[in-house]
Design an enzyme around this catalytic site. Structure first.
Site, PDB file in Angstrom:
ATOM      1  CE  LYS A 115      -4.357  -1.689   1.870  1.00  0.00           C
ATOM      2  NZ  LYS A 115      -5.361  -1.575   2.919  1.00  0.00           N
ATOM      3  CE  LYS A 197      -8.848 -11.441  -3.138  1.00  0.00           C
ATOM      4  NZ  LYS A 197      -8.608 -11.368  -1.705  1.00  0.00           N
ATOM      5  CE  LYS A 200     -12.722  -4.314  -1.142  1.00  0.00           C
ATOM      6  NZ  LYS A 200     -13.441  -4.010   0.075  1.00  0.00           N
TER       7      LYS A 200
END
Ligand code: TRP
Length: 334
Positions: A115, A197, A200
């Site tokens: 992040k 994966k 979102k």
């Protein structure tokens, strides 16, 4: 233990558009688990502000997520469904636990590394101590089990280490939680790149089916899903796109992958893909209708939010008081 049941804690962030992967991989299992465990399911909005958010948007998404928990089938009188930010004990315990967590430990967290690379202009202290807030979430409720995805395992391991460290110093204060890894392989991959994966935050919106996608969109995305040129319906790693479609179909219909393969034996991808679309629609349409119905029940939702925040505070403040006493904070004068 609460009322003879083991305690379960989990949380989800209200950032990004939730996908079919979030539903089949997490939320659907939460509903099953709620029969066996005393469950606390939080909308972890305090975690969300470690990345800059639009305030109105965060508020809207958080409420939608809470409604989605209910629409998915979590009974709010049996499960504690609440906003993390409504329960002040989370921030209070997180502070104390930060004093029992080492910089070195937090430096090793791969999610922090990922992040901070992604948001290089805003590497704030909250992003760094994010896993300690997560530890506080879990330990406040003396959770026995925590259903998490593989990406959160490192944070859960840290939680266990913090709990054990604290217990070694002060006696048995915290239940040391176990990860709950789901049995079924409901790990849903991107429709456009089955090595990733379903996410979102995927840049390619065709890779993900969003929970609020309309039937036409769902059908179109399923029909365009990436497969292979083998043309034979089989469930194997060498055909990852096809395998993913079989997983989605199976998860939506309650069949095993083997049953799905048998059903489509001798048929082409051209028959499987729309069938997957129909199966997804048959799951998501009722969910969307229930979200729409609940969204209109404003007063009812508000009462759920209030009652559950009170319940969460009541349970968690017992742990917090114990911890405050252990570390040497003075007794409250009442
Ligand atoms: N960090 C988790 C995620 O992004 C969300 C979360 C916050 C959580 N607190 C938690 C999950 C406690 C399980 C238990 O997925």
């Amino acid at each position: 233990m609460i009322d003879g049941k083991k305690v379960l804690f989990s949380g989800m962030q209200a950032t990004g558009n939730l996908t079919l992967g979030n539903y089949l991989g997490a939320l659907k299992n939460w509903v099953t688990l709620s029969e066996e465990y005393e469950c606390f399911y939080s909308v972890v909005d305090m975690h969300s502000i470690t990345i800059r958010q639009d305030p109105a948007e965060l508020r809207r998404r958080a409420r939608n997520l809470l409604i989605l928990y209910m629409a998915a089938g979590l009974d709010p009188t049996k499960n504690c469904i609440y906003y993390q930010s409504h329960v002040s004990t989370h921030a209070e315990l997180a502070w104390i636990l930060k004093c029992f967590t080492y910089m070195g430990e937090l430096n090793r967290m791969t999610q922090f590394k990922d992040k901070s690379a992604k948001h290089a202009d805003n590497i704030n202290a909250g992003l760094f101590t994010y896993p300690v807030l997560m530890a506080a979430d879990i330990l406040l409720y003396q959770a026995d089990v925590v259903p998490v995805g593989i990406d959160q395992m490192q944070h859960l391991e840290l939680t266990r280490n913090i709990a054990e460290r604290f217990n070694n110093l002060y006696g048995d204060v915290f239940t040391v939680p176990e990860a709950y890894i789901g049995k079924v392989g409901a790990k849903i991959m991107s429709l456009q790149d089955p090595s990733k994966k379903m996410s979102k935050s995927d840049e390619n919106p065709n890779g993900s089916i969003y929970l609020m996608d309309d039937p036409d969109t769902i059908m179109r995305k399923c029909k365009r899903a990436v497969t292979d040129s083998e043309g034979v319906i089989a469930y194997r790693d060498e055909q990852p796109g096809l395998k993913n479609l079989i997983d989605i179909y199976s998860a939506c219909t309650g069949k095993t992958p083997q049953e799905t393969v048998a059903e489509f034996e001798g048929k082409g991808y051209g028959e499987l893909k729309p069938a997957v679309g129909e199966a997804v629609i048959s799951i998501l349409k009722p969910l969307q209708d229930e979200v729409a119905r609940l969204t209109k029940e404003k007063a009812y939702i508000d009462s759920v939010i209030k009652a559950n925040a009170e319940k969460a505070y009541y349970v968690s403040s017992k742990t917090l008081r114990k911890v405050q006493k252990k570390v040497g904070f003075p007794e409250r004068i009442r």
